[in-house]
Design an enzyme around this catalytic site. Structure first.
Site, mmCIF file in Angstrom:
data_model
loop_
_atom_site.group_PDB
_atom_site.id
_atom_site.type_symbol
_atom_site.label_atom_id
_atom_site.label_comp_id
_atom_site.label_asym_id
_atom_site.label_seq_id
_atom_site.Cartn_x
_atom_site.Cartn_y
_atom_site.Cartn_z
ATOM 1 N N CYS A 156 25.346 34.369 50.783
ATOM 2 C CA CYS A 156 26.447 33.995 51.691
ATOM 3 C C CYS A 156 26.319 34.643 53.060
ATOM 4 O O CYS A 156 26.984 34.223 54.004
ATOM 5 C CB CYS A 156 27.786 34.380 51.089
ATOM 6 S SG CYS A 156 28.206 33.343 49.706
HETATM 7 N N1 CO8 Z 1 41.663 26.444 35.267
HETATM 8 C C1 CO8 Z 1 42.689 27.066 34.688
HETATM 9 N N2 CO8 Z 1 42.688 28.369 34.354
HETATM 10 C C2 CO8 Z 1 41.569 29.069 34.614
HETATM 11 C C3 CO8 Z 1 40.445 28.490 35.213
HETATM 12 C C4 CO8 Z 1 40.508 27.114 35.559
HETATM 13 N N3 CO8 Z 1 39.503 26.480 36.131
HETATM 14 N N4 CO8 Z 1 39.483 29.436 35.374
HETATM 15 C C5 CO8 Z 1 39.972 30.567 34.887
HETATM 16 N N5 CO8 Z 1 41.238 30.353 34.414
HETATM 17 C C6 CO8 Z 1 42.133 31.335 33.771
HETATM 18 C C7 CO8 Z 1 41.371 32.424 33.058
HETATM 19 O O1 CO8 Z 1 41.051 32.030 31.751
HETATM 20 C C8 CO8 Z 1 42.364 33.561 33.098
HETATM 21 O O2 CO8 Z 1 43.293 33.378 32.051
HETATM 22 P P1 CO8 Z 1 43.867 34.667 31.255
HETATM 23 O O3 CO8 Z 1 44.598 35.466 32.293
HETATM 24 O O4 CO8 Z 1 44.737 34.040 30.215
HETATM 25 O O5 CO8 Z 1 42.659 35.375 30.729
HETATM 26 C C9 CO8 Z 1 43.120 33.348 34.401
HETATM 27 O O6 CO8 Z 1 42.900 31.990 34.781
HETATM 28 C C10 CO8 Z 1 42.645 34.253 35.522
HETATM 29 O O7 CO8 Z 1 41.198 34.216 35.588
HETATM 30 P P2 CO8 Z 1 40.382 35.073 36.604
HETATM 31 O O8 CO8 Z 1 40.830 36.504 36.522
HETATM 32 O O9 CO8 Z 1 38.911 34.785 36.423
HETATM 33 O O10 CO8 Z 1 40.852 34.386 37.959
HETATM 34 P P3 CO8 Z 1 40.980 35.003 39.405
HETATM 35 O O11 CO8 Z 1 42.400 35.069 39.762
HETATM 36 O O12 CO8 Z 1 40.143 36.225 39.593
HETATM 37 O O13 CO8 Z 1 40.316 33.849 40.307
HETATM 38 C C11 CO8 Z 1 38.242 33.398 41.417
HETATM 39 C C12 CO8 Z 1 38.973 33.467 40.082
HETATM 40 C C13 CO8 Z 1 38.865 32.288 42.239
HETATM 41 C C14 CO8 Z 1 36.782 33.064 41.104
HETATM 42 C C15 CO8 Z 1 38.329 34.730 42.181
HETATM 43 O O14 CO8 Z 1 38.033 35.810 41.341
HETATM 44 C C16 CO8 Z 1 37.418 34.792 43.388
HETATM 45 O O15 CO8 Z 1 37.306 33.886 44.192
HETATM 46 N N6 CO8 Z 1 36.776 35.937 43.595
HETATM 47 C C17 CO8 Z 1 35.919 36.157 44.775
HETATM 48 C C18 CO8 Z 1 34.567 35.680 44.467
HETATM 49 C C19 CO8 Z 1 33.700 35.592 45.687
HETATM 50 O O16 CO8 Z 1 34.057 35.747 46.813
HETATM 51 N N7 CO8 Z 1 32.464 35.289 45.435
HETATM 52 C C20 CO8 Z 1 31.564 35.112 46.484
HETATM 53 C C21 CO8 Z 1 30.439 34.484 45.864
HETATM 54 S S1 CO8 Z 1 29.671 33.402 46.891
HETATM 55 C C22 CO8 Z 1 28.107 33.971 47.353
HETATM 56 O O17 CO8 Z 1 27.779 35.076 47.572
HETATM 57 C C23 CO8 Z 1 27.108 32.893 47.476
HETATM 58 C C24 CO8 Z 1 26.114 32.979 46.418
HETATM 59 C C25 CO8 Z 1 25.138 31.873 46.554
HETATM 60 C C26 CO8 Z 1 25.776 30.527 46.429
HETATM 61 C C27 CO8 Z 1 24.888 29.580 45.755
HETATM 62 C C28 CO8 Z 1 25.508 28.195 45.623
HETATM 63 C C29 CO8 Z 1 26.007 27.819 44.255
#
Ligand code: CO8
Length: 373
Positions: A156
């Site tokens: 990124c």
């Molecule tokens: N629908 C419904 N519920 C869901 C879903 C879904 N799709 N997914 C997860 N849940 C549920 C989980 O099961 C969990 O339930 P429970 O509490 O009962 O266990 C609940 O929702 C909460 O789950 P999470 O804790 O996983 O959810 P978050 O609130 O943390 O949100 C995110 C998830 C949106 C992924 C968040 O953590 C996030 O965005 N974090 C930052 C990540 C980030 O910035 N990453 C950067 C990476 S990008 C990068 O560097 C590029 C790499 C190269 C790219 C290559 C291209 C592919």
């Protein structure tokens, strides 16, 4: 001393759009198919039933509403769940080259320059569609640029790291002008069967022209006051796809050969690191956070950006101060902060100060402080 400025930016946006509801519908159809197909193993407790996804979760957790993609049909087919991008012959321009040329042409036009004014092309992005020859050299040829070109990948943060390389080349006299271009086809490496991440990414390509100040018009573009790069190793965002995969058949096609992340950990660990990197960078330039008129942040997660802006400024940022494009584009990896810059820079006045800041896998953080001329 030669000074580098950003004199133009360009953006290629694939026309196809996938709304959250459409993506969730396809995912949930896949879940139903999978659970039906494996009903007996699930009943015996040998397999866990897959859970459905939800648009409400996606928007609340990430701020993403829709994304642009190269191909929507393949992604939305519950039996396929990956884009359909036909291979091209070696005599045709590659997909990344086509995207890059479109974005570069807009950047050149905005700067009032032609290929003859440019000496270098850096293709800086998360995924290259082939090992070699460098996509950058293909783009150089397609644009008709004399000079040199190379590919680089810092996930990124590729575009901001590319910006520092461009500034170095311009300021040390190696090039009069450099195009930094980020053709991100994130849908190619996204696991659309993974509930935790199937909604995260979109496709787009940005381009930035970095030139010698003396070759630009007074008041044109942005002076680059400084760049600061930081990396710290982490396995929390990882993709094990690579040329050695074929050397161990047992790993071929496994989920770790696509994007995987520990989203919560990334959020918690990266946010403070980004805020302190921006603060340290500003301090090294004798600037205060209060001096900032705009923060063009990496577009991965809305809550994360709001937290980072709050940590930097000591208060909530307005939407104007920290513009958001991820609602429309999702995470386009290194293109994200540059899309925000491209779309939200024209209202600034001479002397206004801003920071372009990327962050992502590595971990990697790139901060570029700019001042409108
Ligand atoms: N629908 C419904 N519920 C869901 C879903 C879904 N799709 N997914 C997860 N849940 C549920 C989980 O099961 C969990 O339930 P429970 O509490 O009962 O266990 C609940 O929702 C909460 O789950 P999470 O804790 O996983 O959810 P978050 O609130 O943390 O949100 C995110 C998830 C949106 C992924 C968040 O953590 C996030 O965005 N974090 C930052 C990540 C980030 O910035 N990453 C950067 C990476 S990008 C990068 O560097 C590029 C790499 C190269 C790219 C290559 C291209 C592919």
């Amino acid at each position: 001393m030669i000074k580098a400025v950003i004199s133009g930016t360009g953006l290629f946006t694939p026309p196809a759009i996938i709304e959250n509801d459409e993506l969730v519908e396809a995912f949930n159809q896949y879940v139903e198919l999978y659970n039906n197909e494996h009903a007996e193993e699930i009943a015996r407790g040998e397999l866990t039933a897959l859970q459905p996804s939800s648009s409400a979760f996606i928007e609340k957790a990430s701020g993403i509403k829709r994304r642009h993609v190269i191909d929507r049909e393949g992604i939305l087919d519950p039996k396929r769940m990956k884009p359909y991008i036909p291979e091209r012959s070696n005599d045709e321009p590659s997909v990344q080259c086509d995207m890059a040329v479109a974005a570069c042409k807009e950047a050149l036009e905005q700067a009032g320059k032609t290929a003859a004014d440019v000496d270098a092309v850096i293709v800086a992005c998360s995924n290259m569609q082939r090992a070699y020859p460098a996509v950058a050299i293909e783009v150089q040829e397609a644009l008709g640029i004399n000079g040199f070109a190379y590919d680089m990948n810092v996930a990124c943060s590729s575009a901001t790291f590319g910006l520092q390389a461009a500034v170095n080349s311009v300021e040390n006299g190696a090039a009069r002008a450099v195009l930094v271009v980020s053709p991100e086809i994130c849908s190619g490496h996204l696991n659309f069967r993974d509930r935790d991440s199937h909604f995260i990414f979109g496709d787009a390509c940005t381009a930035i022209l970095v030139e010698r100040e003396e070759n630009t018009q007074p008041g044109q573009g942005f002076e680059i006051l400084g760049t600061k790069l930081k990396t710290q190793f982490s396995n929390n965002i990882r993709n094990n796809f690579g040329f050695l995969n074929r050397a161990d058949d047992s790993g071929v096609g496994k989920a770790d050969k696509l994007f995987i992340q520990q989203g919560r950990k990334v959020f918690k660990e990266v946010s403070p690191l980004v805020a302190s990197t921006i603060q340290d960078h500003l301090a090294s330039l004798n600037l205060e956070p209060d001096n900032l008129d705009r923060m063009w942040l990496h577009q991965a997660n809305l809550n994360m950006n709001q937290l980072i802006a709050r940590k930097v400024l000591g208060r909530d940022a307005t939407e104007q101060e920290a513009p958001v494009i991820l609602d429309e584009y999702a995470n386009t990896s290194s293109a994200g902060s540059i899309i925000a810059f491209h779309k939200h820079k024209d209202d600034l006045k001479a002397g206004d100060l801003g920071v372009i800041c990327s962050f992502g896998a590595g971990y990697s953080i790139g901060s570029v402080v700019v001042r409108h001329r």
